[in-house]
Write an enzyme that holds these catalytic residues in place. Structure first.
Site, PDB file in Angstrom:
ATOM      1  CE  LYS A 119      -3.997   1.872   2.495  1.00 33.10           C
ATOM      2  NZ  LYS A 119      -3.492   3.169   2.880  1.00 33.10           N
ATOM      3  CB  CYS A 403     -20.606  18.096  31.061  1.00 30.99           C
ATOM      4  SG  CYS A 403     -20.304  18.824  29.438  1.00 30.99           S
TER       5      CYS A 403
HETATM    6  S1  IVH Z   1      -7.535  -0.675  -3.343  1.00 32.04           S
HETATM    7  C1  IVH Z   1     -11.996  -0.083  -2.577  1.00 32.04           C
HETATM    8  N1  IVH Z   1      -4.979  -1.144  -3.625  1.00 32.04           N
HETATM    9  O1  IVH Z   1      -5.130   3.057  -0.088  1.00 32.04           O
HETATM   10  C2  IVH Z   1     -10.568  -0.359  -2.866  1.00 32.04           C
HETATM   11  N2  IVH Z   1      -5.626   0.871  -2.549  1.00 32.04           N
HETATM   12  O2  IVH Z   1      -7.524   3.173   2.003  1.00 32.04           O
HETATM   13  C3  IVH Z   1      -9.675   0.726  -2.469  1.00 32.04           C
HETATM   14  N3  IVH Z   1      -3.759   2.320  -1.885  1.00 32.04           N
HETATM   15  O3  IVH Z   1      -7.518   5.252  -1.426  1.00 32.04           O
HETATM   16  C4  IVH Z   1      -8.362   0.827  -3.040  1.00 32.04           C
HETATM   17  N4  IVH Z   1      -2.162   1.007  -2.648  1.00 32.04           N
HETATM   18  O4  IVH Z   1      -5.059   5.558  -2.073  1.00 32.04           O
HETATM   19  C5  IVH Z   1      -5.919  -0.291  -3.150  1.00 32.04           C
HETATM   20  N5  IVH Z   1      -2.760  -1.705  -3.971  1.00 32.04           N
HETATM   21  C6  IVH Z   1      -3.679  -0.849  -3.519  1.00 32.04           C
HETATM   22  C7  IVH Z   1      -3.330   0.378  -2.893  1.00 32.04           C
HETATM   23  C8  IVH Z   1      -4.336   1.220  -2.417  1.00 32.04           C
HETATM   24  C9  IVH Z   1      -2.444   2.156  -2.047  1.00 32.04           C
HETATM   25  C10 IVH Z   1      -4.420   3.474  -1.219  1.00 32.04           C
HETATM   26  C11 IVH Z   1      -5.434   4.206  -2.074  1.00 32.04           C
HETATM   27  C12 IVH Z   1      -6.749   4.085  -1.365  1.00 32.04           C
HETATM   28  C13 IVH Z   1      -6.332   3.768   0.025  1.00 32.04           C
HETATM   29  C14 IVH Z   1      -7.390   2.907   0.685  1.00 32.04           C
END
Ligand code: IVH
Length: 678
Positions: A119, A403
């Protein structure tokens, strides 16, 4: 020069820079050429380097480079760009696997293959190709609507502009990450605090020639809309991407068992420091796209994927004070104000202490040296106290029993599902008029998942609140923008942008409204369930009347997901005159559109209940299918029920008997399934 003079000199430079920024970003008319702008910036950074005591919130070392432009055209994504749920440890991953298997009604020993992908911590983008030509590129935006940053994206060399391959789909949205490598980040100037901000800032410059100067990279990993899809798995798609000329991550792998997952995670985490881009974890995606399709989406993220974060970064600092924040639900959260420290590239000056029990358990006191942990975008927390460094005179922290905002005696609520008192201390806010809570509710009201008022964030709301300009949601629609344009930090352009954003947010669907008004225990899913029931504002307003409300709440209790907690909360909320006034005033200002349900589905207008385990799929998947087809799921047998579906495994005989008495149509799994025409 003396320290005082140096400070004066430094502040004068900061002020000058601010003036230039304002002219450039707000008025769109630069006062100086780029070189002069860079010079003054470098002067400031040099001064800070030389005299460590110099610090200013408007310094380029503190700010996220240049602020991105808000001048891009907004374009709706064909398919939303959602975010991912997070996992921090093995247990979270095990839970994720279990949940998927439960949903798909799979046995524990059956295997699922996942695509494990690094990621990269950058900025996501969606590139639309029509007949092989890169046509439009969007930023993620709020997930539903992105910004048209095509020209900026075209400056990136990694992005193919034309693809001449016969197996390239007719229409394809390629999704991926725009980022800067660590080595390139070092080479560009010090404008940005980290590579991610640098990528985001440069990608969203209004002049794409600015973007061109930055060595942005692109790695592809996903797809949105696709016409003539010719791949069946994520891994197959990744292979095709490469064939079509996109970069994919060379560390992408297939994993199956929890052991594989852990091993791969450890391996990449150890490599992390030697990899030339910022990584904050791994993403696991169910490889089989058919299974992905069956799993579908929860509110904000797919059920078929998760982000497995790397272990957090840590640092030590001293607690200067413990403040109590009151949240929109009345929760009193203790926050440690600490000596600012840099934890993995981010300056941290606040850390959450969660609740009273946590402070007691860790024996945290003002003046203590503590270990701070920061994991991704999660709020930093205090891990433990370094007791060896404790001064003997430090006193135990007394958690307030009132509070801090309205002085009410605090409570700990009873939780019906755990059958215990909550750990969270709350302001009971009996009359719904605690100031802090009202203010936090405004922030929730304007936030992304609610009204989504662009550019109307927490800081601005605090500012307007302190100036007595807003107190209730309706006030947002009666702001004086002339007055705003004269406020410090505002101008004609920014005030008019806000005016436009507020005007745009006025049109809102019923489910969003129900979520936005912030009724306790009514989150996004429940708001949708309620909106599906009420369909339009007029019917929703029946809740305002005592007699009608009683009947409605009785019925709502039958809806799946709505229990005693939600019913009590709705009753408390709508029996209070302050709330009725707030909501009535609000709906006069906005345009609430009917909740759209699929009116064509085979279960449209029908109510369905399940009892007993099904053989083809899990209960959760069956419910999702019914809802997709326009049906409503009930939780109890009543006259309003159209079908009772009886699964083979341990159905409740009482429910069947009652259904028979009420003459309700009873179906077995197969006859129910055949109604779906699958
Ligand atoms: S999949 C619904 N694959 O992570 C699927 N995301 O929190 C969402 N990202 O907004 C994305 N590498 O900016 C996916 N191999 C990868 C990724 C990735 C980085 C980031 C992306 C996304 C965030 C998700």
């Amino acid at each position: 020069m003396q320290r005082k003079e140096i400070e004066k000199f430094y502040i004068s430079k900061i002020k000058k820079l601010r003036k230039y920024d304002k002219a450039y970003f707000e008025k769109d008319s630069p006062l100086v050429v780029d070189r002069d702008y860079d010079n003054i910036k470098n002067e400031i950074l040099d001064l800070e380097n030389k005299y460590k005591y110099l610090k200013h919130k408007d310094s380029p070392s503190e700010k996220v480079g240049y602020e991105p432009s808000n001048k891009f055209k907004k374009v709706e994504h064909d398919i939303p760009m959602l975010s991912l749920a997070n996992a921090f440890n093995k247990q979270n991953i095990e839970d994720f696997l279990k949940k998927i298997k439960n949903f798909l009604n799979m046995k524990n020993y059956e295997k699922i293959v996942f695509s494990a992908e690094p990621k990269i911590d950058g900025i996501s983008a969606s590139l639309k190709y029509i007949e092989g030509i890169f046509t439009i590129g969007l930023s993620r935006g709020d997930g539903k609507t992105g910004e048209d940053i095509t020209d900026n994206l075209k400056t990136i060399r990694d992005i193919p502009k034309r693809i001449n391959k016969s197996n390239f789909p007719k229409i394809l949205d390629v999704r991926g990450e725009v980022y800067i490598s660590r080595s390139d980040f070092k080479k560009i100037n010090k404008r940005f605090s980290n590579p991610r901000n640098a990528a985001g800032g440069s990608l969203r410059q209004k002049d794409f020639n600015e973007t061109k100067k930055i060595p942005l990279k692109f790695v592809a990993y996903g797809f949105g809309n696709v016409d003539s899809q010719n791949f069946k798995t994520q891994s197959e798609y990744l292979k095709l991407l490469k064939e079509w000329g996109f970069n994919t991550n060379s560390l992408n792998r297939l994993v199956t068992t929890i052991e594989d997952i852990e091993k791969n995670h450890k391996m990449i985490e150890t490599k992390r420091s030697s990899i030339d881009y910022d990584l904050d974890g791994l993403v696991y995606k169910v490889d089989d796209l058919k299974l992905q399709n069956r799993l579908g989406f929860a509110s904000n993220s797919p059920r078929w994927a998760i982000a497995h974060k790397f272990s957090a970064e840590k640092g030590f600092s001293v607690i200067k004070n413990i403040e109590i924040q009151v949240g929109r639900t009345g929760a009193l959260t203790p926050v440690a104000k600490i000596e600012p420290i840099n934890v993995g590239g981010v300056i941290v000056s606040n850390a959450t202490l969660h609740n009273q029990d946590e402070i007691n358990r860790k024996d945290i006191r003002v003046g203590d040296t503590v270990c701070i942990q920061r994991a991704g975008d999660v709020i930093p927390q205090v891990l433990y106290v370094d007791k060896a460094k404790r001064n003997k005179n430090l006193k135990k922290f007394n958690f307030p029993d009132k509070c801090p905002s309205c002085g009410s005696k605090t409570i700990k609520e009873f939780n019906y599902s755990t059958k215990k008192n909550d750990a969270v201390t709350r302001c009971p806010d009996i009359e719904f008029n605690c100031k802090e809570i009202l203010r936090e509710k405004l922030k929730h009201f304007a936030s992304k998942d609610a009204l989504n008022i662009d550019g109307f964030g927490k800081k601005i709301i605090d500012n307007f609140w302190n100036l007595n300009m807003i107190k209730f949601p309706a006030d947002i629609f009666n702001l004086n923008f002339k007055k705003i344009s004269h406020l410090e930090g505002w101008g004609d352009l920014s005030a008019s942008n806000l005016e436009k954003a507020i005007k745009k947010s006025k049109k809102i669907s019923l489910d969003k409204l129900i979520f936005a008004i912030g009724i306790r225990h009514i989150g996004q899913e429940n708001a949708k369930t309620l909106a599906k029931y009420f369909e339009n504002l007029k019917r929703f307003e029946n809740l305002f009347e005592k007699e009608k409300r009683k009947k409605i709440l009785n019925y709502l209790l039958e809806l799946d997901g709505i229990g005693k907690t939600q019913i009590n909360s709705l009753e408390t909320f709508f029996s209070n005159s302050n709330n009725l006034k707030t909501v009535s005033n609000l709906v006069k200002e906005i345009d609430v559109t009917d909740f759209k349900t699929s009116k064509s589905g085979v279960f449209y207008g029908k109510t369905i209940m399940f009892t007993g385990g099904l053989s083809k799929m899990s209960r959760a998947e069956a419910k999702a299918l019914v809802e997709k087809e326009g049906g409503k799921i009930l939780g109890t047998t009543s006259k309003k029920l159209d079908y009772l579906v009886v699964g083979e495994s341990k159905p409740t005989s009482k429910k069947i008997e009652r259904a028979k008495q009420l003459n309700i149509k009873i179906l077995d799994e197969n006859s129910w399934y055949s109604l779906l025409n699958r």
